[in-house]
Structures are given as C-alpha cells and as structure tokens.
Enzyme design. Structure first.
Site, PDB file in Angstrom:
ATOM      1  N   HIS A   1      -1.601   5.707  17.489  1.00  0.00           N
ATOM      2  CA  HIS A   1      -1.195   4.743  16.472  1.00  0.00           C
ATOM      3  C   HIS A   1      -1.379   3.314  16.957  1.00  0.00           C
ATOM      4  CE1 HIS A   1       0.006   8.065  14.173  1.00  0.00           C
ATOM      5  NE2 HIS A   1       1.188   8.276  14.718  1.00  0.00           N
TER       6      HIS A   1
ATOM      7  N   ARG B   1      -3.827  -8.365  -7.890  1.00  0.00           N
ATOM      8  CA  ARG B   1      -3.560  -7.134  -8.642  1.00  0.00           C
ATOM      9  C   ARG B   1      -2.142  -7.191  -9.205  1.00  0.00           C
ATOM     10  NH1 ARG B   1      -3.665  -1.583  -5.379  1.00  0.00           N
ATOM     11  NH2 ARG B   1      -1.669  -2.402  -4.643  1.00  0.00           N
TER      12      ARG B   1
ATOM     13  N   GLU C   1      -9.892   3.752 -10.872  1.00  0.00           N
ATOM     14  CA  GLU C   1      -9.192   4.692  -9.998  1.00  0.00           C
ATOM     15  C   GLU C   1      -9.078   6.077 -10.624  1.00  0.00           C
ATOM     16  OE1 GLU C   1      -5.710   2.433  -7.936  1.00  0.00           O
ATOM     17  OE2 GLU C   1      -5.737   1.802 -10.034  1.00  0.00           O
TER      18      GLU C   1
ATOM     19  N   ASN D   1      -9.016   5.102  -2.840  1.00  0.00           N
ATOM     20  CA  ASN D   1      -7.917   5.989  -2.444  1.00  0.00           C
ATOM     21  C   ASN D   1      -7.496   6.876  -3.602  1.00  0.00           C
ATOM     22  OD1 ASN D   1      -8.114   4.449  -0.159  1.00  0.00           O
ATOM     23  ND2 ASN D   1      -6.153   3.425  -0.397  1.00  0.00           N
TER      24      ASN D   1
ATOM     25  N   ARG E   1      -2.168  -7.510  -2.927  1.00  0.00           N
ATOM     26  CA  ARG E   1      -1.120  -6.602  -3.380  1.00  0.00           C
ATOM     27  C   ARG E   1       0.152  -7.412  -3.605  1.00  0.00           C
ATOM     28  NH1 ARG E   1      -2.940  -4.339   1.501  1.00  0.00           N
ATOM     29  NH2 ARG E   1      -4.391  -2.588   1.280  1.00  0.00           N
TER      30      ARG E   1
ATOM     31  N   ARG F   1      -2.992  12.734  -1.632  1.00  0.00           N
ATOM     32  CA  ARG F   1      -3.425  12.074  -0.402  1.00  0.00           C
ATOM     33  C   ARG F   1      -2.310  11.983   0.630  1.00  0.00           C
ATOM     34  NH1 ARG F   1      -3.677   7.010  -3.934  1.00  0.00           N
ATOM     35  NH2 ARG F   1      -1.754   5.900  -3.456  1.00  0.00           N
TER      36      ARG F   1
ATOM     37  N   CYS G   1     -12.286  -1.805  -3.151  1.00  0.00           N
ATOM     38  CA  CYS G   1     -11.130  -2.348  -2.418  1.00  0.00           C
ATOM     39  C   CYS G   1     -10.253  -1.266  -1.811  1.00  0.00           C
ATOM     40  CB  CYS G   1     -10.282  -3.239  -3.334  1.00  0.00           C
ATOM     41  SG  CYS G   1      -9.446  -2.360  -4.659  1.00  0.00           S
TER      42      CYS G   1
END
Length: 568
Positions: free
Chosen positions: A195, A325, A423, A446, A290, A457, A494
C-alpha cells in the site's frame, strides 16, 4: 560526506533530498493489562466496542479517500474492514478471551503476531505484503481500546519538508501526512504491490521500500537523498537544498506536451488541497473535480462555502479548463447529513443525478455555486450517472433555472461548457443522441466496467472479472468516441483507466481528446504519449487489433506488443 549507500526497491519514480523524519511504530501501553482483574465477559465487551469504533474509523477513511482520490485507493480500507469479520482474526481473539487470563490487548497482539508471521513465511510477495494490513488494523483496534487519538499530521513537524522514514508505513498513516510537505518515503519493509507503493505513486512521491540492511544506521541520518526508480538512498550534507523531483524538467514537460498532438492530460482532484499536486505534475487543467468532499461532514455546505471551494480551483487552473462534477453521492459513497435511506442494491439505486433530481433545492444550490464560481475562469459542469435523455433534459433545465436565480440575486455568472459522464451502457449505446445535447462526454471507466460486466467493483471475490481491458468495455469506449466525433464534440476519460499508460495509445487512437487521472500518474502517461507518433493508418491498425480480441488476456497481449514496437 559519508560514501555509504543503502539499497532498496524503487516503487515510485523520482528523486528527493532533504531532512529526515522518522515515523516510529505505535506501541500500545500494556504494562497494566497483565494485572487486569476484569472478567472474560468484560474483555469481550471491550473488544467488541473497539471493533465497532474501528469499523467506523475505517469507513470514514474509505469515504474520505474515495471522495478525494478515487476508488482504487479506497479499496485498501475495504480490505481492512473485511479483517474485522474474519473468524481467524477477531474470532480467534474472542476465543482466547473466553478462556480467561488475557486482556483484549494481549489477545489481539497474540493473534495478529501469529497472522503476520504466517503471511511473511509465504513465498507469494502479495501475501507477504498483506502482513501490514493486519498490523494496520491491529493498531486501529489497540488505539480504540485505549482511547488513543489517531496519529499522523499532528505529530509531523509543523513546518518544513521532510523525507519520511518508517519501519512499516500504514495506509492510515500515509493518508494523515501532509503530502505536499513529504519529499519522499523510505520504508524498511514492503514491495511493489504494498500500500505504501500504491499511495506513493498516487501522490507522485518518490519512494523506495525493502531497505532492511543497515536500517538502524539509516534512521539516525539527518539528511538523505533518494532515487525512487533506481532504489538507492545516501546521506548528504545538511546544507544542501531540499527538493523532490519526478524526474522531468520544465522544458522536458513542455516538449512532451507539444508531442501530444492536441491531447490533454488533466488531473482528477477531490478538493482545493490537491492543487499543489496539480502544479507539481503540470496537469493541463482539471478533468474531474469531485465535489463530494464538501458533503461528507455532519452538516451540508452553504452556497457560499461551495462557491469558495470551486473558485479556488478554477482561478488556480485558469486559463485551463476545470470540469466540476455535480454531487455523486449514493451507491458506495455515504453522506450522513443527507440521511440517505438504506437500499438493497445501492449501485442500482438512488445515487448521483438520480438523487439530486429528487432534491432540486440541493441540486440548484450547487448549480448556483458553480455558475458564480465560473466567473473566475474556464469552467465546465458535468452530470454523473445519466441513463436516459429525459434525465439529461431535467438536469439542464435545473442548470438554466439556477442561472436565472444567480442573476436575480445580483451575482455575476461565467460561461459553462455542459458535459455528461458516460457510465451506464444505455448512455453509451445512445451516445449519438446524447451528443446532440452536450458539449462533451467524459467516460467514467470504473462504473462503465462495473455495469458492462455485471461485476460489483467492491467485491474482492470477483476482482479477476472487473477488467477495464475487457474487449466489450473498450469496444463501447470506441463507439462513444466515434459518436462524439461525428457530432463535433470531444470525449475524455476520467476513470482509473485514464491513468493507465498501457491503454493510453488505444485511447488516443480512438479519438479521445482528454485523459484525466490522479496527478501522480501524469508523468508516466505523458512520457508514453510523448514518444508516440501515430499515423491514421497506424491508429486504425491498433484499434482493429484490440477490438478483434476475444478476451482480456488477448487485449493486454496486443497492447504490450504495440508498446514494445512503437513506444521508443
């Protein structure tokens, strides 16, 4: 100056030099625990309380990171929460407590110690590196048992920039550090998939791990220089200038940007606090701002607070474009102040635009703030999670109503480009219809991957099926881009795939105009595309070779072959 040099594994490219700060391992205070007179029942109760608080801590970290850095990084904390329900960890500790003579602290440390020893004995590097997950969760639990406040930025020096040394650097510790003042990471343990490595690359901080040999000598050095690509660290004189460098000079970045032939490499950000990284890696604007971070607290933000948060970013990035967004809450993101009801299937429920259309005042307040902030520089608004044309029409109607409300209140407004995220497969399939109603598309890989392949996911048992390289996903992206080009609008990417250097040539070949990514990914993608000069015939051949594939493995093989032949 000492000629000594230490070797490790370079996991995040770049060089750094500066004063050192040693992040020491947390030590639980167990001196009084061996003499505890509490019953097994009392210790079991203490443990359960600590587990509950730890789950809350990890959920808060997951939501924070998801809002600020995206889903891939947030998955670290999803995995940590799974440990709290693992019978071989918490369950085993509970069994030992039931037998008596142990405190909750001692039981946890015994079980965690055995798990760490077992994981480190395995040959697979991935499982070896998961030992730090166990230790991270253990530290959270011990702190909650003893009511110790989380450590991180509060113990980092208040001023100055530092090279951080740590025996093991946990995700929670890394998140808490002020990344803009961290020059580099040097960690005694870990590997490329640790990580620490993932987060260092995300933040674009030079790092090397696995520096076990001579560690004690290294930790007493006052000033160090490191190379995160070649994997070395050495002492330097304390009067040297502190610096962190991703390996590219200004003129190199300018040259590479020119070689992109009109393609824009932008940054995904979660708050104005990310602006130093945007500047550091020379992003060409913001491809995804975001806004969820504003809504994650106990109270909803005011219109003025939103205006200021948006204006800071727009003004800092001008004359380049900032794409904001609208609120994308629901599904995997929670906001306590919104009091969202629980849903059986939140990813298919009232989330993102579906939520804001049902709360028009909340929606129009954000839209008013965006109109007002847009007066500070080039701005675009982008609507998430659109499945039907009717939803897009409603969103645009709210946008124009909000504009009139701003003008009636006596505020000035800027100009806005209007875009939507692709999406959902229905939006991708009807891209030509949507393209007639917006200025641009931005493909959120995603969710598109999740919905195309019917794979949650966040389900770690299905990770091998969640594949942005799947030919069906890439075929849909090509379809969307082609529909946009035919209608005379541009398309960006994105999602996480936008920062994948292996996919970048394919995106360029299908006509994608903008790739937006975590700032730390910009250097690698820029270098890849800067070396690429595709003729129309070569672009067509690359697209054909990918879209003719029948599996993810074939796609990766085709892309790797292209890179080996064309990226020089």
């Amino acid at each position: 100056m000492d000629d000594k040099i230490w070797r490790g594994l370079g996991v995040s490219a770049g060089r750094a030099s500066g004063p050192t700060w040693y992040l020491k391992e947390f030590q639980a205070d167990t001196r009084h625990e061996t003499a505890r007179n509490s019953s097994p029942e009392e210790e079991l109760f203490r443990l359960q309380q600590a587990v509950t608080r730890t789950e809350q801590n990890l959920t808060a970290l997951e939501e924070q990171v998801k809002a600020e850095q995206g889903e891939e990084v947030a998955q670290i904390f999803v995995a940590h929460k799974l440990l709290l329900s693992d019978p071989s960890f918490i369950g085993e500790a509970q069994e030992r407590l039931q037998k008596g003579q142990l405190s909750a602290e001692q039981a946890l440390q015994e079980v965690a110690g055995e798990a760490v020893k077992m994981l480190r004995s395995l040959e697979d590097p991935y499982f070896q590196e998961r030992a730090v997950d166990v230790q991270d969760v253990l530290v959270h639990l011990l702190k909650n048992l003893q009511d110790v406040q989380e450590e991180g930025s509060d113990v980092f020096p208040k001023t100055g920039d530092y090279v951080v040394l740590a025996d093991e650097l946990t995700p929670a510790q890394t998140i808490a550090l002020p990344k803009e003042r961290v020059l580099g990471f040097i960690v005694r343990q870990g590997g490329k998939t640790s990580h620490t490595a993932i987060l260092a690359r995300t933040y674009g901080i030079p790092a090397l791990v696995g520096v076990a040999k001579g560690w004690e000598d290294l930790t007493v050095q006052k000033w160090l220089e490191l190379d995160g690509e070649e994997g070395w660290v050495r002492p330097t004189a304390v009067d040297h200038i502190a610096f962190a460098d991703n390996g590219l000079r200004e003129e190199e970045i300018s040259s590479q940007n020119s070689a992109l032939q009109g393609m824009i490499l932008a940054a995904n950000i979660g708050s104005p606090g990310d602006l130093p990284l945007v500047e550091k890696f020379k992003a060409q604007g913001i491809g995804l701002y975001r806004t969820e971070f504003l809504f994650m607290g106990g109270e909803l933000p005011s219109e003025e607070e939103q205006v200021e948060a948006y204006r800071q970013v727009i003004a800092a990035c001008a004359p380049q474009l900032t794409i904001i967004r609208t609120l994308d809450i629901g599904g995997d993101k929670k906001a306590p102040a919104l009091q969202l009801p629980q849903e059986k299937n939140p990813f298919l429920g009232v989330r993102a635009l579906r939520l804001t259309l049902r709360r028009p005042e909340l929606f129009r307040q954000q839209l008013r703030a965006i109109w007002r902030a847009a007066a500070s520089g080039p701005t675009a608004v982008m609507f998430p999670m659109i499945a039907t044309l009717e939803e897009l029409y409603q969103a645009k109607e709210n946008l124009w109503v909000a504009r009139e409300e701003v003008l009636q209140a006596g505020h000035s407004v800027g100009e806005l480009q209007i875009g939507m995220m692709i999406e959902i497969p229905s939006a991708a399939w009807l891209a030509d219809k949507f393209a007639a109603n917006v200025d641009f598309f931005s493909i959120g890989t995603n969710d598109l991957t999740q919905y195309m392949l019917a794979v949650d996911r966040e389900n770690t048992d299905l990770v091998e099926l969640y594949q942005p390289y799947h030919p069906a996903v890439l075929g849909m992206i090509a379809r969307v881009s082609q529909a946009a080009l035919q209608r005379g609008i541009w398309t960006g990417v994105c999602g996480e795939a936008g920062g994948d250097a292996l996919l970048a040539p394919f995106f360029k070949a299908v006509g994608i105009k903008e790739l937006s990514m975590a700032p730390g990914s910009l250097a690698k993608v820029r270098t890849t595309l800067g070396k690429l000069a595709l003729s129309p015939e070569e672009s067509e051949a690359l697209v054909d070779s990918v879209l003719s594939c029948a599996s993810t493995a074939e796609v990766k093989e085709a892309l790797e072959l292209f890179h080996s032949e064309q990226i020089v």
